[in-house]
Design a protein around this motif. Structure first.
Motif, PDB file in Angstrom:
ATOM      1  N   ILE A  68       0.768  -1.208  -0.117  1.00  0.00           N
ATOM      2  CA  ILE A  68      -0.054   0.078  -0.057  1.00  0.00           C
ATOM      3  C   ILE A  68       0.864   1.166  -0.058  1.00  0.00           C
ATOM      4  CG2 ILE A  68      -1.840   1.317   1.241  1.00  0.00           C
ATOM      5  CD1 ILE A  68      -2.824  -1.027  -0.013  1.00  0.00           C
ATOM      6  N   LYS A  69       0.408   2.066  -1.021  1.00  0.00           N
ATOM      7  CA  LYS A  69       1.499   3.557  -1.097  1.00  0.00           C
ATOM      8  C   LYS A  69       0.457   4.509  -0.654  1.00  0.00           C
ATOM      9  CE  LYS A  69       5.181   1.776  -4.419  1.00  0.00           C
ATOM     10  NZ  LYS A  69       6.244   2.040  -3.193  1.00  0.00           N
ATOM     11  N   LYS A  70       0.850   5.719  -0.228  1.00  0.00           N
ATOM     12  CA  LYS A  70       0.131   6.738   0.260  1.00  0.00           C
ATOM     13  C   LYS A  70       0.527   7.793  -0.226  1.00  0.00           C
ATOM     14  CE  LYS A  70      -1.630   4.207   4.343  1.00  0.00           C
ATOM     15  NZ  LYS A  70      -2.091   4.104   5.934  1.00  0.00           N
ATOM     16  N   TYR A  71      -0.381   8.887  -0.760  1.00  0.00           N
ATOM     17  CA  TYR A  71       0.115  10.264  -1.164  1.00  0.00           C
ATOM     18  C   TYR A  71      -0.814  11.106  -0.595  1.00  0.00           C
ATOM     19  CZ  TYR A  71       3.557   8.323  -4.973  1.00  0.00           C
ATOM     20  OH  TYR A  71       4.857   7.824  -5.349  1.00  0.00           O
ATOM     21  N   GLU A  72      -0.055  12.342  -0.299  1.00  0.00           N
ATOM     22  CA  GLU A  72      -0.984  13.473  -0.130  1.00  0.00           C
ATOM     23  C   GLU A  72      -0.713  14.718  -1.184  1.00  0.00           C
ATOM     24  OE1 GLU A  72      -0.201  16.430   3.412  1.00  0.00           O
ATOM     25  OE2 GLU A  72      -1.505  14.998   4.059  1.00  0.00           O
ATOM     26  N   ALA A  73      -1.756  15.151  -1.707  1.00  0.00           N
ATOM     27  CA  ALA A  73      -1.467  16.384  -2.613  1.00  0.00           C
ATOM     28  C   ALA A  73      -2.333  17.286  -2.444  1.00  0.00           C
ATOM     29  CB  ALA A  73      -1.913  15.539  -3.963  1.00  0.00           C
ATOM     30  N   LYS A  74      -1.894  18.620  -3.309  1.00  0.00           N
ATOM     31  CA  LYS A  74      -3.016  19.771  -3.169  1.00  0.00           C
ATOM     32  C   LYS A  74      -3.388  20.178  -4.508  1.00  0.00           C
ATOM     33  CE  LYS A  74      -2.983  24.413  -1.310  1.00  0.00           C
ATOM     34  NZ  LYS A  74      -2.258  25.389  -0.781  1.00  0.00           N
TER      35      LYS A  74
END
Length: 292
Positions: A250-256
């Protein structure tokens, strides 16, 4: 939420006296393609089937069980719906039908997997004509050209040639789709096969709206999601949490996502063209979150 789309009868796919009903649904929180149930029933049984389907969704009943004998084994079939609904928008008929004809003529017989191409009613996005939905993945494409079809069907060229034609994935909301497109460009075509999910975690307009958003997003009611989407539409900046499974990790990203400008666009074509300003968005921050 159920979104109905009508499909035109087809001489090759249809059977006289029978009607076909497709039902696509999310199989899990993280997913890459929709699950499909396809039924082929006598025409006078189509409305009772549709009513039982709606009933099964609203009260979790087993009302579809007695329709099992009509269910088709078509999980392996890729279905493409091309909007040719000229009564809703002239552009869909003028530009959609040639794309439909070319897909039917050149790709249904030569595809690496079973492929059906259908003419459909309008599903939104007149201004993107010619436009289609690629199922079971649930990906929307628009402004298609004859030259782009081989890449769309067979992934024969780099994804770098396609982002301007990609409207987004039905499995995510508006702002998450923008982030999803960015990661597709990084990961390549294999990205479409990764189970994934995303949600808005914060918005950045002025005033009290961000605080209301933070309170509402923790309420355990499905209807709240519709209100959250409306609040996010008015935001100048939207923070997204996106996660996906790659090689069982599982890979997690945060983005705007922020507004990058505006363009004047016509919401539909016809005798009188009315241009309206439409916000344009881009990803201004994208970072992988380390998992403990």
């Amino acid at each position: 939420m159920v979104r109905p789309i009508a499909i035109a009868p087809d001489r090759e796919y249809s059977q006289p006296g029978y009607a076909r009903l497709f039902y696509y649904y999310r199989p899990a929180k993280l997913f890459a393609r929709y699950q499909k149930k396809e039924f082929l029933v006598p025409q006078n049984q189509l409305i009772p089937l549709a009513m039982d389907l709606v009933k099964s969704l609203t009260d979790k009943s087993q009302s579809l069980k007695h329709w099992d004998t009509y269910q088709q084994d078509s999980e392996q079939i890729r279905d493409i719906l091309v909007c040719t609904h000229a009564n809703v928008d002239l552009a869909c008929g003028r530009f959609g039908y040639p794309i439909y004809k070319e897909l039917r003529s050149h790709y249904t017989k030569n595809s690496t997997q079973p492929l059906r191409v259908w003419r459909s009613s309008h599903f939104g996005g007149h201004k993107f004509a010619p436009t289609l939905i690629d199922l079971p993945q649930g990906r929307y494409w628009g402004h298609l050209t004859s030259e782009s079809l081989d890449t769309l069907i067979n992934h024969s060229d780099s994804p770098e040639t396609m982002p301007s034609l990609y409207r987004g994935w039905a499995g995510m909301g508006k702002f998450a789709q923008i982030v999803e497109r960015e990661l597709w460009q990084q990961e390549g075509w294999s990205w479409f096969n990764y189970p994934k999910a995303a949600k808005v975690i914060k918005i950045e307009p002025k005033g009290i709206m961000p605080y209301i958003f933070q309170v509402l997003r923790f309420l355990p009611f499905p209807q709240v999601n519709l209100l959250l989407d409306r609040l996010a539409q008015k935001a100048t900046g939207v923070w997204i949490h996106l996660e996906f499974s790659k090689d069982n990790v599982i890979k997690k990203y945060e983005a705007k996502v922020e507004i990058s400008g505006q363009v004047n666009s016509a919401p539909y074509s016809g005798k009188e063209i009315i241009l309206r300003p439409v916000n344009q968005y881009h990803v201004t921050y994208l970072k992988e979150i380390s998992t403990p």
